[in-house]
Design a protein around this motif. Structure first.
Motif, short mmCIF file in Angstrom:
data_model
loop_
_atom_site.label_atom_id
_atom_site.label_comp_id
_atom_site.label_asym_id
_atom_site.label_seq_id
_atom_site.Cartn_x
_atom_site.Cartn_y
_atom_site.Cartn_z
N THR A 1 22.04 -53.36 -52.80
CA THR A 1 22.43 -52.13 -53.48
C THR A 1 22.06 -52.23 -54.94
N LEU A 2 21.51 -51.17 -55.47
CA LEU A 2 21.17 -51.15 -56.89
C LEU A 2 22.42 -50.96 -57.73
N ASN B 1 22.26 -54.91 -62.64
CA ASN B 1 21.44 -55.59 -61.65
C ASN B 1 21.86 -55.22 -60.23
N ALA B 2 20.97 -55.45 -59.30
CA ALA B 2 21.27 -55.20 -57.89
C ALA B 2 22.13 -56.32 -57.33
N VAL C 1 16.77 -56.23 -61.98
CA VAL C 1 16.15 -54.91 -61.94
C VAL C 1 15.39 -54.65 -63.23
#
Length: 486
Positions: free
Chosen positions: A320-321, A386-387, A400
């Motif tokens: 997940t982002l 961040n993811a 990211v």
């Protein structure tokens, strides 16, 4: 008579309490004292001796307005016989003004940049009855217009209690919250719609804030109580009168729920919204005590899971982002022609002017008055988390990057004069695209060192389309460039 120096007359007995706000039941001082919620002072069995022995003139066992020696605040002119300052106690303390209140939006000032409350262009869903931070009895001013000291205010409104204790075996409780809901693997997020008419901090001194309260917390003496309001380490403002939806994660803002329960999940939760006016701190004079409106609506709490977490509905996904956000004043605003050469307007050379692209934030030093310089920002700032990655995906995917994706329609001045150039209204210029407007002999070609040539050769990692229009440039192609990371 001792008090009166030996002469006859009446004596008025008064009790006054003044507390220091840094000494509360929930503090962690060495004494560990707590009043268990009873307050700073308790008064009972007030006794006087008029020379004939001690007489209790205040045991406060009867009802208010219950006769002689009871508390009765009905003043003499409107009071029944026998109720007066000789026979009754008066409670003269006055609580601070309660400003945050419910009001119909139709009765309030509303100047949203996106249109009226029913406009489809709005970015929020505020309407009907709303919470307003203004003083209802003073024209919805942020503070009290009579006294300067009463304009330095801080007020909050607390939500009803949210029960986070699930039912037997983790099933949903009476509020619909189960164990899998309350055990949010990502964050607990506070949502609300708001209209920020007054919150131009450096002109009005107005800010808002949000946060949570949790039960239980433990005092030094072991008593379980509601914890203190958990404020973030910042205050929030918005210089434009606009309506929008705000999403604030408690953990994401560095303010996770604070409780004495193991695992960090409280039994009960409240959220709050707050308003502060700090004219003295920010040297505000003309704009202090704004009545331009600050309204909240649709306050909501969301329990958000990370994809891939076992036992959650999102367990089938593993990446997940993080959230991406920015402020409206960080975005590019209107663009105006710019050239250092004077006298170009009204001439053919006006085509050589370039675009002055600036953001909506004023980067000039704050002065606290209308004499502040206007220096628009030249950079946009975006915050991206961040993811979150779990097996079997590559852990390197957690880092990211943020890219700016954009399209450009060159103006006539970007094309060579000798080759002929024209541009129909609303259309695309045609001709030979130049590297720079000031050098008519250097045409832009794919791969050269010019701005145009670089993007003709490679529009960017997350671009869409390829350049093949007039002069080698297509204004419908989406280009991309990586933003600097700090």
């Amino acid at each position: 008579s001792t008090i009166l120096g030996g002469g006859p007359g009446n004596v008025r007995l008064a009790f006054r309490c003044k507390t220091n706000r840094t000494f509360a039941d929930s503090d962690s001082r060495n004494s560990g004292y707590t009043s268990f919620g009873r307050g700073a002072v308790l008064i009972d069995d007030v006794t006087v001796d008029l020379g004939a022995g001690a007489v209790v003139i205040g045991d406060f066992e009867g009802a208010e307005q219950g006769g002689v020696n009871s508390i009765d605040n009905r003043f003499d002119a409107a009071a029944p016989p026998g109720v007066n300052t000789v026979n009754n106690w008066r409670s003269t303390g006055k609580p601070p003004g309660e400003y945050i209140h419910v009001e119909a939006l139709s009765n309030l000032t509303y100047n949203d940049l996106c249109g009226p409350p029913n406009s489809p262009a709005r970015n929020c869903n505020i309407g009907g009855l709303v919470l307003t931070v203004g003083n209802h009895d003073d024209g919805e001013n942020a503070g009290d217009s009579r006294f300067t000291a009463f304009r330095e205010i801080s007020q909050t409104v607390l939500s009803p209690t949210i029960n986070l204790v699930p039912g037997p075996a983790g099933v949903a409780n009476s509020m619909g919250i189960s164990a899998t809901i309350r055990n949010a693997s990502d964050d607990i997020i506070q949502f609300y719609d708001m209209y920020a008419g007054m919150f131009n901090l450096f002109f009005s001194g107005e800010t808002w804030v949000f946060g949570s309260m949790s039960y239980p917390a433990i005092q030094p003496n072991g008593a379980e109580i509601w914890g203190q309001p958990n404020f973030p380490a910042f205050i929030v403002f918005n210089p434009e009168p606009q309506c929008f939806t705000d999403l604030e994660g408690f953990a994401d803002n560095g303010t996770p729920l604070r409780t004495s329960r193991a695992g960090g999940i409280p039994d009960s939760l409240r959220i709050f919204l707050g308003h502060q006016q700090q004219c003295f701190r920010f040297a505000i004079s003309l704009g202090c005590n704004s009545n331009e409106g600050g309204y909240f609506d649709n306050a909501t709490v969301a329990f958000v899971d990370l994809p891939g977490t076992p036992g959650q509905a999102s367990a089938s996904s593993t990446v997940t982002l993080g959230a991406v956000s920015t402020d409206i004043w960080q975005l590019a605003n209107d663009t105006f022609p710019k050239n250092e050469t004077a006298g170009l307007p009204g001439t053919a050379a006006f085509d050589t002017t370039t675009g002055l692209i600036r953001t909506g934030i004023n980067t000039a030093q704050a002065t606290g008055n209308a004499n502040r310089f206007d220096i628009p920002g030249d950079s946009s700032v975006v915050v991206a988390g961040n993811a979150t990655v779990s097996a079997p995906d590559d852990p390197a995917l957690s880092a990211v990057r943020v890219d700016l994706v954009f399209r450009i329609l060159p103006g006539p001045g970007n094309y060579q004069i000798a080759a002929g150039r024209n541009m129909l209204p609303g259309g695309q210029p045609s001709g030979t695209l130049l590297q720079v407007p000031t050098n008519q002999g250097a045409a832009a070609v794919s791969g050269d060192a010019s701005f145009w040539g670089q993007y003709m050769a490679d529009p960017g990692l997350v671009s869409s389309g390829s350049h093949s229009g007039p002069g080698g440039w297509d204004h419908l192609v989406w280009n991309s460039c990586r933003m600097d990371t700090t």
